[in-house]
Design a protein around this motif. Sequence first.
Motif, PDB file in Angstrom:
ATOM      1  N   ALA A 225     -21.532 -13.980  13.654  1.00  0.00           N
ATOM      2  CA  ALA A 225     -21.042 -12.823  14.421  1.00  0.00           C
ATOM      3  C   ALA A 225     -19.719 -12.326  13.847  1.00  0.00           C
ATOM      4  O   ALA A 225     -19.501 -11.106  13.709  1.00  0.00           O
ATOM      5  N   GLU A 226     -18.840 -13.244  13.501  1.00  0.00           N
ATOM      6  CA  GLU A 226     -17.549 -12.853  12.930  1.00  0.00           C
ATOM      7  C   GLU A 226     -17.742 -12.166  11.577  1.00  0.00           C
ATOM      8  O   GLU A 226     -17.055 -11.185  11.263  1.00  0.00           O
ATOM      9  N   ARG A 227     -18.670 -12.666  10.800  1.00  0.00           N
ATOM     10  CA  ARG A 227     -18.916 -12.084   9.482  1.00  0.00           C
ATOM     11  C   ARG A 227     -19.382 -10.636   9.590  1.00  0.00           C
ATOM     12  O   ARG A 227     -19.008  -9.788   8.771  1.00  0.00           O
ATOM     13  N   HIS A 228     -20.174 -10.344  10.608  1.00  0.00           N
ATOM     14  CA  HIS A 228     -20.696  -8.978  10.779  1.00  0.00           C
ATOM     15  C   HIS A 228     -19.851  -8.149  11.746  1.00  0.00           C
ATOM     16  O   HIS A 228     -20.188  -6.988  11.993  1.00  0.00           O
ATOM     17  N   ASN A 229     -18.776  -8.764  12.264  1.00  0.00           N
ATOM     18  CA  ASN A 229     -17.916  -8.069  13.227  1.00  0.00           C
ATOM     19  C   ASN A 229     -18.752  -7.517  14.383  1.00  0.00           C
ATOM     20  O   ASN A 229     -18.646  -6.344  14.757  1.00  0.00           O
ATOM     21  N   CYS A 230     -19.608  -8.375  14.926  1.00  0.00           N
ATOM     22  CA  CYS A 230     -20.486  -7.959  16.018  1.00  0.00           C
ATOM     23  C   CYS A 230     -20.481  -9.032  17.098  1.00  0.00           C
ATOM     24  O   CYS A 230     -19.839 -10.071  16.957  1.00  0.00           O
ATOM     25  N   SER A 231     -21.201  -8.799  18.168  1.00  0.00           N
ATOM     26  CA  SER A 231     -21.229  -9.739  19.282  1.00  0.00           C
ATOM     27  C   SER A 231     -22.258 -10.846  19.051  1.00  0.00           C
ATOM     28  O   SER A 231     -23.154 -10.721  18.208  1.00  0.00           O
ATOM     29  N   ILE A 232     -22.141 -11.909  19.836  1.00  0.00           N
ATOM     30  CA  ILE A 232     -23.118 -12.997  19.792  1.00  0.00           C
ATOM     31  C   ILE A 232     -24.509 -12.470  20.133  1.00  0.00           C
ATOM     32  O   ILE A 232     -25.507 -12.789  19.481  1.00  0.00           O
ATOM     33  N   VAL A 233     -24.597 -11.660  21.178  1.00  0.00           N
ATOM     34  CA  VAL A 233     -25.881 -11.096  21.596  1.00  0.00           C
ATOM     35  C   VAL A 233     -26.524 -10.316  20.453  1.00  0.00           C
ATOM     36  O   VAL A 233     -27.737 -10.414  20.223  1.00  0.00           O
ATOM     37  N   GLN A 234     -25.738  -9.577  19.724  1.00  0.00           N
ATOM     38  CA  GLN A 234     -26.285  -8.799  18.612  1.00  0.00           C
ATOM     39  C   GLN A 234     -26.816  -9.699  17.505  1.00  0.00           C
ATOM     40  O   GLN A 234     -27.839  -9.392  16.885  1.00  0.00           O
ATOM     41  N   VAL A 235     -26.147 -10.806  17.251  1.00  0.00           N
ATOM     42  CA  VAL A 235     -26.662 -11.755  16.257  1.00  0.00           C
ATOM     43  C   VAL A 235     -28.005 -12.312  16.708  1.00  0.00           C
ATOM     44  O   VAL A 235     -28.969 -12.372  15.927  1.00  0.00           O
ATOM     45  N   LEU A 236     -28.090 -12.716  17.975  1.00  0.00           N
ATOM     46  CA  LEU A 236     -29.330 -13.289  18.496  1.00  0.00           C
ATOM     47  C   LEU A 236     -30.465 -12.275  18.461  1.00  0.00           C
ATOM     48  O   LEU A 236     -31.603 -12.604  18.110  1.00  0.00           O
ATOM     49  N   LEU A 237     -30.160 -11.032  18.800  1.00  0.00           N
ATOM     50  CA  LEU A 237     -31.182  -9.987  18.792  1.00  0.00           C
ATOM     51  C   LEU A 237     -31.580  -9.621  17.355  1.00  0.00           C
ATOM     52  O   LEU A 237     -32.763  -9.413  17.060  1.00  0.00           O
ATOM     53  N   ALA A 238     -30.609  -9.582  16.467  1.00  0.00           N
ATOM     54  CA  ALA A 238     -30.902  -9.283  15.058  1.00  0.00           C
ATOM     55  C   ALA A 238     -31.767 -10.376  14.440  1.00  0.00           C
ATOM     56  O   ALA A 238     -32.600 -10.097  13.568  1.00  0.00           O
ATOM     57  N   PHE A 239     -31.581 -11.623  14.890  1.00  0.00           N
ATOM     58  CA  PHE A 239     -32.416 -12.713  14.387  1.00  0.00           C
ATOM     59  C   PHE A 239     -33.889 -12.451  14.707  1.00  0.00           C
ATOM     60  O   PHE A 239     -34.762 -12.619  13.861  1.00  0.00           O
ATOM     61  N   VAL A 240     -34.164 -12.027  15.920  1.00  0.00           N
ATOM     62  CA  VAL A 240     -35.545 -11.743  16.321  1.00  0.00           C
ATOM     63  C   VAL A 240     -36.089 -10.540  15.554  1.00  0.00           C
ATOM     64  O   VAL A 240     -37.212 -10.562  15.039  1.00  0.00           O
ATOM     65  N   LEU A 241     -35.284  -9.503  15.452  1.00  0.00           N
ATOM     66  CA  LEU A 241     -35.741  -8.255  14.835  1.00  0.00           C
ATOM     67  C   LEU A 241     -35.746  -8.296  13.311  1.00  0.00           C
ATOM     68  O   LEU A 241     -36.120  -7.315  12.672  1.00  0.00           O
ATOM     69  N   ARG A 242     -35.348  -9.422  12.727  1.00  0.00           N
ATOM     70  CA  ARG A 242     -35.448  -9.555  11.270  1.00  0.00           C
ATOM     71  C   ARG A 242     -36.912  -9.534  10.839  1.00  0.00           C
ATOM     72  O   ARG A 242     -37.227  -9.232   9.683  1.00  0.00           O
ATOM     73  N   LEU A 243     -37.800  -9.862  11.762  1.00  0.00           N
ATOM     74  CA  LEU A 243     -39.233  -9.900  11.490  1.00  0.00           C
ATOM     75  C   LEU A 243     -39.832  -8.528  11.769  1.00  0.00           C
ATOM     76  O   LEU A 243     -39.763  -8.032  12.894  1.00  0.00           O
ATOM     77  N   GLN A 244     -40.424  -7.928  10.784  1.00  0.00           N
ATOM     78  CA  GLN A 244     -40.885  -6.552  10.929  1.00  0.00           C
ATOM     79  C   GLN A 244     -42.151  -6.429  11.759  1.00  0.00           C
ATOM     80  O   GLN A 244     -42.533  -5.317  12.139  1.00  0.00           O
ATOM     81  N   ASP A 245     -42.807  -7.550  12.067  1.00  0.00           N
ATOM     82  CA  ASP A 245     -43.970  -7.498  12.953  1.00  0.00           C
ATOM     83  C   ASP A 245     -43.618  -7.997  14.349  1.00  0.00           C
ATOM     84  O   ASP A 245     -44.469  -8.453  15.109  1.00  0.00           O
ATOM     85  N   MET A 246     -42.338  -7.885  14.700  1.00  0.00           N
ATOM     86  CA  MET A 246     -41.837  -8.347  15.987  1.00  0.00           C
ATOM     87  C   MET A 246     -41.086  -7.227  16.699  1.00  0.00           C
ATOM     88  O   MET A 246     -40.198  -6.598  16.123  1.00  0.00           O
ATOM     89  N   ALA A 247     -41.457  -6.962  17.961  1.00  0.00           N
ATOM     90  CA  ALA A 247     -40.681  -6.079  18.836  1.00  0.00           C
ATOM     91  C   ALA A 247     -39.890  -6.954  19.798  1.00  0.00           C
ATOM     92  O   ALA A 247     -40.228  -8.125  19.999  1.00  0.00           O
ATOM     93  N   ALA A 248     -38.846  -6.404  20.381  1.00  0.00           N
ATOM     94  CA  ALA A 248     -38.021  -7.172  21.311  1.00  0.00           C
ATOM     95  C   ALA A 248     -37.637  -6.301  22.493  1.00  0.00           C
ATOM     96  O   ALA A 248     -37.342  -5.117  22.333  1.00  0.00           O
ATOM     97  N   MET A 249     -37.630  -6.907  23.691  1.00  0.00           N
ATOM     98  CA  MET A 249     -37.292  -6.184  24.920  1.00  0.00           C
ATOM     99  C   MET A 249     -36.154  -6.864  25.654  1.00  0.00           C
ATOM    100  O   MET A 249     -36.369  -7.542  26.657  1.00  0.00           O
ATOM    101  N   PRO A 250     -34.921  -6.732  25.164  1.00  0.00           N
ATOM    102  CA  PRO A 250     -33.802  -7.307  25.917  1.00  0.00           C
ATOM    103  C   PRO A 250     -33.607  -6.570  27.233  1.00  0.00           C
ATOM    104  O   PRO A 250     -33.807  -5.358  27.315  1.00  0.00           O
ATOM    105  N   LYS A 251     -33.252  -7.323  28.265  1.00  0.00           N
ATOM    106  CA  LYS A 251     -32.990  -6.706  29.564  1.00  0.00           C
ATOM    107  C   LYS A 251     -31.490  -6.542  29.740  1.00  0.00           C
ATOM    108  O   LYS A 251     -30.716  -7.469  29.521  1.00  0.00           O
TER     109      LYS A 251
END
Length: 293
Positions: A225-251
Amino acid sequence: MAFQETLRLPDGADMPRLGQGTWQMAEDDRRAEREIAGLRHGFKLGFRLIDSAEMYADGRSELLVGRALQGYRREDQFLVTKVLPENANRRRIYSSLNRSLAHLGTDWVDLYLLHWRGDADLSEAVACMEELKEQGKIRRWGVSNFDVQDMEDLWRVPDGHRCCVNQVLYNLGSRGIEYDLMPWQREKSIPFMAYCPVGRAGALVTQDHVSKERMARDENVRAVAERHNCSIVQVLLAFVLRLQDMAAMPKAVGFDHIEENWAVRDICLTEEDLDRLSRSFPAPTEKVPMEKY
């Protein structure tokens, strides 16, 4: 690499990869207006995928989505809802779907999912889904919380191969599907939707599951998160969305959290990032029972 906004479904349609989840919404009438405002704020940002279910708050989640959609072009949104396994039969599915459509204020849904297998007769459920497609009340159908054996059984029934998606629990701390379900579905070109893509609150997680708080405290997650200057949540969501055959629905309900989720489209994790995250939360090396909520 630019963020891939959509994924291709087996029927050739494109589905947005980043959406808004509604589980645990509409459970308190005092929060309804704030939740509706949150969904509408998401629409303004560009969210087009909305996920609900007849089970969520006994249908009130669908009602909430329907209220939020008032004044918006129906064609601009990709609506998903789910039928309970005890309703996925000829006696009940038609009235269940009609009730969901009335709640959502629409004549059709883009994707109708069997919420989990339960004791549903897969052959009957699939036949009903195909009939609902012919009637124009659903554009396509899929499943949720199906593991490899469930998918294999689905493939054995007539028209089971017309399944367009499998919605499963998937996040950095819950990677079990990577071992066998993900390869199986990729061989069949069936994409995924991830619920709880950033984990669950610690109080709601059993000792066998990794809590959102544990991931947030992890030194490797924080370093990425520090490396990308982003939040923890964004890192976790980006991990899921790294897969191009994966959609994600955060609430999310708060405008700031919704904007935080939308901004993940600008974050691209590197192989170094992924290696670092895997040091703390490694990919499975053996079969893991499917995690579900």
